[in-house]
Scaffold this active site. Structure first.
Site, PDB file in Angstrom:
ATOM      1  CG  ASP A  14      15.846 -18.967 -23.339  1.00  0.00           C
ATOM      2  OD1 ASP A  14      17.008 -18.916 -23.762  1.00  0.00           O
ATOM      3  OD2 ASP A  14      14.866 -19.162 -24.077  1.00  0.00           O
ATOM      4  CB  CYS A 238      20.085 -19.315 -27.818  1.00  0.00           C
ATOM      5  SG  CYS A 238      20.890 -20.931 -27.821  1.00  0.00           S
TER       6      CYS A 238
END
Ligand code: HMG
Ligand code: MG
Length: 284
Positions: A14, A238
């Site tokens: 991530d 993201c």
């Protein structure tokens, strides 16, 4: 000895997926190898998604091939579909994750599918994983707010979490993808989700965009949640969630959990080194 809080390290996935500079595979491997010495039980290191969508993760198989695997550590990978699952198996990931959303807008932007379509795609992944005896984790994104649809109804989060849990995910990670959640709203969301998934099978995955991730972790701890996703050095964001900042920093969660009397099993010095490495990777 205090209660145990597990930090699931997601920095190599991530954290790095959003970096513009293509980070050399060797640097990613060095970060994972450092993290492997810190005491984590689970580290998310890879993502078997389209390299056109997320170029930074295109070398995931090479990362998994290059790391020095530590005993007792499970190395995890994201797998949005069967093709991704096959890639993860070939690269010897120890567990995989499917990732859905509680909001339609993010589901479409992130995985090019409605929520209903995404659940249809996940079912064969979970079935294949069951046959391969591979644990599957389930993510629900936008548990508080969606960058496209606004605030998310806790009942929608509970519904998607329940679907992933019923499908066979061993744990459901609740993503405050754009870090807009407040402790009050996170608590309301947990109350809804806990009606369908046992709290012991939940994890908090909070991005720190508004600086409230630690407060959201505290309210989740009070609710009984004992697993939190975090990224060393607060890396991340993201690519399909404009405005999403990094995950809450692992070292900050470790400090806060320790202050509150919990054990994390992590080595603070190694975390410090890993955070330095992560920040250097970001600067390039
Ligand atoms: P699609 O366009 O609907 O699917 O994408 P498709 O089957 O039509 O495939 C499109 C292209 O991708 C084709 O290639 C496929 O071969 C290829 P082309 O013909 O264009 O050259 N492809 C693949 N390549 C490699 N591995 C695969 C794979 N599948 C198809 N597994 C898809 C659907 C899901 C693939 C796409 O939307 C995608 O890759 N999305 C990336 C999503 C992503 O990785 N997002 C970031 C992670 S999620 C996140 O960060 C949130 C989280 O942290 C929690 C939170 O914070 O909330 C987990
Ligand atoms: Mg995330």
């Amino acid at each position: 000895m205090g209660d145990f809080v597990e930090i699931f390290e997601v920095g190599p996935r991530d954290g790095l997926q959003n970096e513009k500079r293509q980070i050399p595979t060797a640097e990613k491997i060095a970060l994972v190898d450092c993290l492997s010495r810190a005491g984590f039980r689970r580290i998310e290191v890879a993502s078997f998604v389209s390299p056109k969508w997320v170029p930074q993760m295109a070398d995931s198989a090479k990362v998994l091939a290059g790391i020095t695997r530590a005993d007792g550590v499970r190395y995890a990978a994201l797998t949005p579909n069967l093709r991704g699952f096959e890639g993860a198996v070939a690269a010897r990931a120890d567990e995989v994750a499917i990732f859905g959303s509680a909001s339609e807008g993010f589901s479409r932007a992130n995985i090019n599918a409605s929520i209903a379509e995404s659940l249809e795609r996940f079912a064969p992944v979970v079935a294949a994983a069951k046959t391969a005896e591979m644990p599957v984790r389930g993510y629900v994104s936008c548990v508080s707010d969606c960058p496209y649809d606004g605030p998310t109804d806790p009942a929608r989060v509970a519904w998607v979490a329940g679907q992933l849990f019923e499908m066979g995910c061993y744990e459901i990670s609740l993503g405050d993808t754009i870090g807009q959640g407040t402790p009050e709203r996170i608590e309301a969301m947990l109350a809804a989700v806990a009606d369908v998934v046992p709290v012991a099978q939940l994890a908090g995955h909070y991005h720190d965009t508004s600086g409230r991730a630690l407060a959201n972790i505290e309210v989740s701890l009070a609710y009984g949640v004992r697993v939190f996703d975090a990224a060393v050095g607060g890396l991340g964001g993201c690519p399909y969630a404009p405005g999403a900042a990094g995950n809450v920093a692992t070292e900050a969660v470790h400090v806060r959990a320790t202050e509150l009397g919990y054990e994390t099993g992590l080595d603070a010095e190694i975390l410090h080194d890993a955070a330095d490495m992560a920040r250097a990777m970001r600067r390039g």
